[in-house]
Design a protein around this motif. Sequence first.
Motif, short mmCIF file in Angstrom:
data_model
loop_
_atom_site.label_atom_id
_atom_site.label_comp_id
_atom_site.label_asym_id
_atom_site.label_seq_id
_atom_site.Cartn_x
_atom_site.Cartn_y
_atom_site.Cartn_z
N LEU A 1 -0.38 6.67 14.94
CA LEU A 1 0.74 6.13 14.18
C LEU A 1 1.79 5.59 15.15
O LEU A 1 2.85 6.15 15.33
N LEU B 1 1.68 0.23 11.84
CA LEU B 1 0.21 0.27 11.77
C LEU B 1 -0.44 -0.93 12.46
O LEU B 1 -1.48 -1.42 12.04
N CYS C 1 -6.85 -2.96 3.19
CA CYS C 1 -6.63 -1.50 3.29
C CYS C 1 -7.16 -0.70 2.11
O CYS C 1 -8.29 -0.24 2.11
N PHE D 1 5.85 5.93 4.78
CA PHE D 1 6.53 5.88 6.08
C PHE D 1 7.92 5.27 5.98
O PHE D 1 8.79 5.56 6.81
N VAL E 1 -3.59 11.28 2.42
CA VAL E 1 -2.94 11.55 3.71
C VAL E 1 -1.83 12.57 3.49
O VAL E 1 -0.86 12.29 2.78
N LEU F 1 -11.87 7.93 7.10
CA LEU F 1 -10.84 7.01 7.55
C LEU F 1 -11.30 5.59 7.21
O LEU F 1 -12.42 5.20 7.57
N HIS G 1 0.95 -3.81 5.86
CA HIS G 1 -0.29 -3.82 6.65
C HIS G 1 -1.48 -4.29 5.83
O HIS G 1 -2.58 -4.36 6.35
N SER H 1 0.93 3.77 1.82
CA SER H 1 1.35 4.22 3.16
C SER H 1 2.63 3.54 3.61
O SER H 1 3.42 4.13 4.35
N CYS I 1 0.87 -1.17 0.00
CA CYS I 1 0.00 0.00 0.00
C CYS I 1 0.91 1.23 0.00
O CYS I 1 2.04 1.17 0.50
N PHE J 1 -7.00 5.44 17.02
CA PHE J 1 -6.05 5.17 15.96
C PHE J 1 -4.90 6.17 16.02
O PHE J 1 -5.10 7.37 16.11
N PHE K 1 -5.58 -2.13 9.96
CA PHE K 1 -4.88 -1.17 10.83
C PHE K 1 -5.82 -0.42 11.76
O PHE K 1 -5.42 0.02 12.83
#
Length: 378
Positions: free
Chosen positions: A119, A143, A176, A52, A297, A322, A68, A48, A46, A117, A94
């Motif tokens: 991080l 996550l 996700c 990260f 995001v 979300l 995740h 994300s 994904c 939720f 997540f």
Amino acid sequence: KTAGKPIHCRAAVARKPGEPLVIEEVIVAPPKAREVRLKIICTSLCHSDVTFWQLKEFPGCFPRIFGHEAFGVVESVGEDVWDLNEGDSVVPIFLPDCTDCLDCTSKKSNNCSKFQFKLSPWMLRDDTSRFTTIDGETLYHFLFISSFSEYTVVDIANVTKIDPCVPPNRACLFSCGVSTGVGAALKTANVEPGSTVVIFGLGAIGLAVAEGARICGATRIIGVDINSDKLEIGRQFGVTDFVNSNSYEDKPISQVINEMTNGGADYCFECVGLGTLVQEAYACCRKGWGKTIVLGVDKPGAELTFKSFDVLHSGKTLMGSLFGGLKPKSDIPLLVKRYLDKVLQLDKFVTHEVSFQDINKAFDLLVQGKSVRCVIWM
Ligand code: CXF
Ligand code: ZN
């Protein structure tokens, strides 16, 4: 039997930001109370994970096991686990769903208040890690899932059971991005038949919004992207009009959309994560009833500014979403049913598949905008 004992297995460890993952032997501790240990069958990448992995400062932290979006089987359960058993097919998610707080028991929310939720680089309940290297070094989670490992430990609030007849390389998509986009169209927006929808950013989330809008009977689905390769892929997802936002230097993209739609779209979805694009999306949803839904995001700490008059006296709605507004444990089975009934089409999302040792290829493909979803087989 492995239950109750540490498991030695392979994991793809991110040692430094932006540097290729390294397959290493890691030790996965047994699950504690209200946790389960999963054998990951496949995982998909994904965006994300990429975001990260590239972050040099907090919330980026290393060494870490990313991943995740996955499908797995319960290997063993910790104490006080009643509704999950060894051998169950599951997708880790997540977003926690404790099933009994004010939010989890309300159909109006999917934002659990027992486990807010955040991080976090740790397990959900006790802020510790279940991963160590053979040298005793602690590895961070991601996550609450960390699926780039043959085995991982997750909280029961982060696990949804799934019908085992769904093939693994389709089941992982519910974890996700695809659920988020489809959910945003079906649940957050509740797009009506005949609607005009604009999607900013045709990555997996944007294409999943298109799939959701198609299911809802939208008649016009306008895709906006800077990458012209997205024209052809968008068409496969029911995108009726494609706009390359780089081709207009003289006017804002909202003006292009307002002209195309005779005053604005019923629904605009921002699927990139840029404040300026949120403003553009809001500027081209129709006055009176237009809704702009933000899925992208932005950087932590980023701010959004709007003219007060435009927000308060236009009749437009601006909202975030979300996980597409979906409640993991109760809504995912409904999406799975739509898939099994051949309403929700998932095959077209999987553009690539690689084996675990080639996980860095999945990163290259996504960074270059060549893949929608690349499934990684353990
Ligand atoms: C995202 C959701 C919003 C915050 C960052 C992570 N989740 C999954 O991709
Ligand atoms: Zn994700």
